[in-house]
Design an enzyme around this catalytic site. Structure first.
Site, PDB file in Angstrom:
ATOM      1  N   GLY A 137       1.972   6.538  -6.664  1.00  0.00           N
ATOM      2  CA  GLY A 137       2.967   7.247  -6.010  1.00  0.00           C
ATOM      3  C   GLY A 137       3.342   6.454  -4.757  1.00  0.00           C
ATOM      4  CB  CYS A 138       5.186   7.761  -1.544  1.00  0.00           C
ATOM      5  SG  CYS A 138       5.281   7.332   0.048  1.00  0.00           S
ATOM      6  CG  PHE A 139       3.866   1.892  -0.392  1.00  0.00           C
ATOM      7  CD1 PHE A 139       4.612   2.659   0.651  1.00  0.00           C
ATOM      8  CD2 PHE A 139       4.363   0.553  -0.559  1.00  0.00           C
ATOM      9  CE1 PHE A 139       5.710   2.069   1.151  1.00  0.00           C
ATOM     10  CE2 PHE A 139       5.401  -0.029  -0.171  1.00  0.00           C
ATOM     11  CZ  PHE A 139       6.327   0.767   0.627  1.00  0.00           C
TER      12      PHE A 139
END
Length: 346
Positions: A137-139
């Protein structure tokens, strides 16, 4: 848009209009709907769009200023969500031959850059240390969950992995036209922390059954993946995946592949822009996270580990750590301290 159900197009989302590039779509219906109703999502001036054929991209670009980043907000992200729904909801994977060509130059500003929290050089791998690369997902939040581990982490970095375009930019990776997913690179000391501890944090920090996305963030650039550098890592990832899938009761869609598979495309890993590195620890950052931890702890190591790997990869973090500091259902890591967890706290 009477037919659109509640979903990512109605939620608060993260990418900035100034750093967003959209993937190409050829559906004329999509354009009609976008033009007719874009402003209904937010009262914000629509940035210029260059509408083209399916072989071209839709691009808006501007340089970010400092650390002021409002990721994926504004009508462009809303349009992306609409197109994603019209395209089937998963964004798909671009074929290597259709990916953007990229460039030979590496990302500017990375050489010599120090980790904002840990202070170590982002690129260096000291002798005896090892590397792990994953995507969940969003890093931003994914990276923070690892640098907070109490010991053994030399550095973490965010970047673009498992794609086909050499040295992509953030705009390009977000267009789904490079094949990359937002990832985390971990340099760690295996004498202090086990690969299994990092892998467990990976599994428990997201919902690996979500295909091509996490929460509000949809598309191939948010797909779940773990990329191995040797056969031991491969076997541990696959064994733990099988165990966690049984625990969740749903099929895990996480991509498992060899880092070497991407050598023909220039390599597995490319560092993201400096302003993304350790973003959540920087002043003025917005505590955004769309990961979907399920609140399910990975089964005990000895119940799923290959017998010949048990001794070498025995977890170093005790269950007391996971009970107090392990991920809980829903994303909460963004609200936690930026400093590594103290060993005396569990």
């Amino acid at each position: 848009f009477f037919f659109l159900r509640p979903g990512p197009h109605t939620a608060e989302i993260k990418r900035p209009p100034s750093t967003h590039t959209m993937a190409p779509y050829s559906r004329s219906l999509a354009w009609f709907l976008i033009i007719a109703r874009t402003s209904a999502f937010q009262q914000q001036t629509l940035l210029p769009l260059a509408a083209t054929t399916a072989s071209k991209s839709i691009v808006t670009t501007a340089k970010p200023v400092g650390n002021t980043i409002n990721k994926r907000s504004g009508p462009l992200r809303m349009i992306g969500s609409i197109l994603d729904l019209l395209g089937g909801g998963d964004g798909g994977m671009i074929k290597p031959e259709n990916a953007l060509k990229g460039r030979p130059e590496k990302m500017a500003g990375i050489t010599g850059l120090k980790h904002y929290v840990l202070g170590n050089d982002l690129e260096e791998v000291p002798e005896g240390y090892e590397v792990a690369v994953f995507a969940n997902g969003c890093f931003w939040g994914s990276e923070k969950s690892i640098w907070r581990l109490p010991k053994g982490i030399h550095s973490t970095a965010v970047g673009y992995c498992a794609g086909f375009t050499p040295n992509p930019t953030y705009n390009e990776a977000c267009s789904s036209m490079t094949g990359h997913t937002e990832g985390v690179r971990v340099v760690y000391n295996p004498k202090e922390i086990s690969f299994v501890d990092i892998m467990r944090m990976f599994w428990e920090s997201h919902d690996p059954t979500q295909y091509m996305g996490q929460g509000n963030d949809r598309g191939s650039q948010y797909r779940s993946g773990f990329y191995y550098f040797n056969d031991d890592q491969k076997r541990l990832i696959e064994a733990s995946k099988e165990a966690y899938e049984k625990q969740l009761g749903r099929k895990i869609t996480t991509e498992v592949a060899a880092a070497a598979d991407y050598d023909k495309y220039g390599g597995l890993w490319y560092f993201a822009e400096p302003y993304h590195q350790q973003y959540l620890a920087k002043p003025g950052s917005r505590p955004y996270c769309s990961a979907q931890p399920q609140g399910v702890s990975l089964a005990p190591f000895e119940t799923w580990a290959p017998e010949d790997l048990e001794e070498k990869y025995m977890p170093t973090l005790p269950e007391s750590f996971w009970k107090k500091h392990g991920p809980v259902r829903g994303c909460s890591v963004v609200q936690l301290s930026n400093e590594p967890i103290s060993e005396s706290s569990y």
